[in-house]
Design an enzyme around this catalytic site. Structure first.
Site, PDB file in Angstrom:
ATOM      1  N   HIS A 176      -6.334   4.507   7.246  1.00  0.00           N
ATOM      2  CA  HIS A 176      -5.691   4.100   5.991  1.00  0.00           C
ATOM      3  C   HIS A 176      -5.177   5.309   5.221  1.00  0.00           C
ATOM      4  CE1 HIS A 176      -4.648   1.132   3.028  1.00  0.00           C
ATOM      5  NE2 HIS A 176      -5.299   1.769   2.081  1.00  0.00           N
ATOM      6  N   ALA A 232       3.000  -1.993   3.770  1.00  0.00           N
ATOM      7  CA  ALA A 232       2.823  -0.937   4.759  1.00  0.00           C
ATOM      8  C   ALA A 232       2.490  -1.616   6.079  1.00  0.00           C
ATOM      9  CB  ALA A 232       1.696  -0.001   4.339  1.00  0.00           C
ATOM     10  N   MET A 264      -1.230  -6.907   7.107  1.00  0.00           N
ATOM     11  CA  MET A 264      -2.336  -7.778   6.691  1.00  0.00           C
ATOM     12  C   MET A 264      -2.016  -8.530   5.396  1.00  0.00           C
ATOM     13  SD  MET A 264      -5.364  -4.986   7.328  1.00  0.00           S
ATOM     14  CE  MET A 264      -5.396  -3.976   8.819  1.00  0.00           C
ATOM     15  N   SER A 265      -0.742  -8.777   5.129  1.00  0.00           N
ATOM     16  CA  SER A 265      -0.383  -9.377   3.836  1.00  0.00           C
ATOM     17  C   SER A 265       0.953 -10.090   3.930  1.00  0.00           C
ATOM     18  CB  SER A 265      -0.312  -8.269   2.769  1.00  0.00           C
ATOM     19  OG  SER A 265       0.776  -7.391   3.054  1.00  0.00           O
ATOM     20  N   SER A 275       0.827  -1.211   0.000  1.00  0.00           N
ATOM     21  CA  SER A 275       0.000   0.000   0.000  1.00  0.00           C
ATOM     22  C   SER A 275       0.861   1.261   0.000  1.00  0.00           C
ATOM     23  CB  SER A 275      -0.897   0.026   1.237  1.00  0.00           C
ATOM     24  OG  SER A 275      -1.800  -1.049   1.229  1.00  0.00           O
ATOM     25  N   HIS A 300      -5.620  -9.463  -0.909  1.00  0.00           N
ATOM     26  CA  HIS A 300      -5.681  -9.633   0.532  1.00  0.00           C
ATOM     27  C   HIS A 300      -6.783 -10.618   0.911  1.00  0.00           C
ATOM     28  CE1 HIS A 300      -3.887  -5.597  -0.025  1.00  0.00           C
ATOM     29  NE2 HIS A 300      -3.199  -5.892   1.060  1.00  0.00           N
ATOM     30  N   HIS A 357      -3.623   0.294  -4.227  1.00  0.00           N
ATOM     31  CA  HIS A 357      -3.222  -0.874  -5.011  1.00  0.00           C
ATOM     32  C   HIS A 357      -3.772  -0.694  -6.430  1.00  0.00           C
ATOM     33  CE1 HIS A 357      -1.696  -3.468  -1.696  1.00  0.00           C
ATOM     34  NE2 HIS A 357      -2.433  -2.627  -0.992  1.00  0.00           N
ATOM     35  N   ASN A 374       2.693   3.932  10.367  1.00  0.00           N
ATOM     36  CA  ASN A 374       1.967   4.429  11.531  1.00  0.00           C
ATOM     37  C   ASN A 374       2.425   3.654  12.758  1.00  0.00           C
ATOM     38  OD1 ASN A 374       0.191   2.267  10.029  1.00  0.00           O
ATOM     39  ND2 ASN A 374      -0.376   2.132  12.204  1.00  0.00           N
ATOM     40  N   TYR A 425      -8.481 -10.385   3.535  1.00  0.00           N
ATOM     41  CA  TYR A 425      -9.606  -9.646   4.121  1.00  0.00           C
ATOM     42  C   TYR A 425     -10.616  -9.179   3.070  1.00  0.00           C
ATOM     43  CZ  TYR A 425      -7.170  -5.219   2.891  1.00  0.00           C
ATOM     44  OH  TYR A 425      -6.536  -4.190   2.236  1.00  0.00           O
ATOM     45  N   GLU A 426     -10.243  -9.220   1.785  1.00  0.00           N
ATOM     46  CA  GLU A 426     -11.192  -8.883   0.725  1.00  0.00           C
ATOM     47  C   GLU A 426     -12.153 -10.031   0.443  1.00  0.00           C
ATOM     48  OE1 GLU A 426      -9.328  -6.407  -2.647  1.00  0.00           O
ATOM     49  OE2 GLU A 426      -7.595  -7.414  -1.746  1.00  0.00           O
TER      50      GLU A 426
END
Length: 276
Positions: free
Chosen positions: A250, A117, A214-215, A34, A87, A65, A238, A89-90
């Protein structure tokens, strides 16, 4: 979109890509996280293929993306880069998250650079820092290798050197050559898409995580099963929840990614140039 993520399906996808990239034969794969897609603009003589035109690739929905496959030259090497990943989560299955690595291997890739990220769990990290991934914690508790064993893949993959020692050394040298201070630490992968609670961040720190995202882990698992060497960088965009009192968003992730871009791109270009 097909639900066949086998190596045979990857070979078909690779053949479709090969028909669009002339006689290029990429040996280095790059996956951009990201806000880090700007590196794609540094690839010379690039052929850009929208994911919509790549069999088996869905169009990513996550902001930051682009959903483009880029083939060309970086640091004097032929590379294939993904501006955008898939991802879990998608709603995608873990096997799809790792499928592009099978496609890259079928194209000839034997070295993979991954990026993401990430939130900083280590209290010494600050937004805008970069971290070489030394190792990972798979807290997704799933694996894209589950299912029938695929041709050329180890059934019981040794993950003792998941992020290749020599490649990590090349990343350190590339950072030093560009005057960039860089950390080295452990990346923890969780499903998302919600960010972690303060209690979860304290737990992750206790477990030894320095950064969270998350990846990445599904891609690395497939790469190592295929014998592909892996190196990676987390862009600390962050501080994780509880490290500071600021809320996590985000938009902040993408904004800090843009601030990091020049340093990140310089390191990766130098790294690729130093590969054997």
């Amino acid at each position: 979109m097909s639900d066949d993520f086998s190596y045979a399906s990857a070979e078909k996808t690779a053949a479709a890509i090969r028909s669009k990239i002339d006689k290029r034969s990429p040996t280095v794969g790059i996956i951009l996280g990201s806000g880090l897609g700007g590196l794609a603009e540094k690839i010379e003589g690039a052929v850009r293929i929208p994911y919509a035109d790549v069999p088996g690739f869905p169009v990513p929905k996550a902001l930051g993306h682009a959903g483009t496959l880029i083939c060309g030259e970086l640091g004097g090497k032929q590379v294939v880069a993904m501006a955008g990943r898939f991802h879990i989560y998608e709603g995608h299955p873990p096997a799809l998250a790792g499928f592009p690595v099978r496609v890259m291997h079928a194209l000839g890739v034997r070295t993979l650079f991954v990026s993401n990220a990430a939130g900083g769990v280590n209290e010494r990290y600050h937004a805008g820092d970069l971290m070489i991934i030394e190792d990972h914690l798979n807290l997704m508790f799933t694996n894209p290798l589950i299912g029938p064993q695929q041709p050329g893949e180890e059934r019981f993959t040794d993950m003792g050197n998941a992020y290749d020692d020599k490649l990590r050394g090349l990343l350190r040298n590339a950072a030093n050559a560009n005057g960039v201070t860089i950390h080295e630490g452990v990346y923890a992968a969780l499903f998302g898409p919600s960010y972690e609670t303060r209690a979860e961040v304290r737990m992750l720190r206790t477990l030894g995580a320095d950064a969270i995202g998350m990846s990445t882990v599904p891609e690395v698992l497939v790469a190592r099963a295929l014998g592909i060497r892996v190196a990676g960088i987390s862009a600390i965009t962050n501080a994780a929840s509880g490290v500071t009192n600021a809320p996590v968003s985000h938009a902040e992730v993408l904004d800090v990614g843009r601030q990091i871009a020049a340093r990140f791109e310089a390191i990766v270009t130098e790294f690729v140039a130093r590969l054997d």
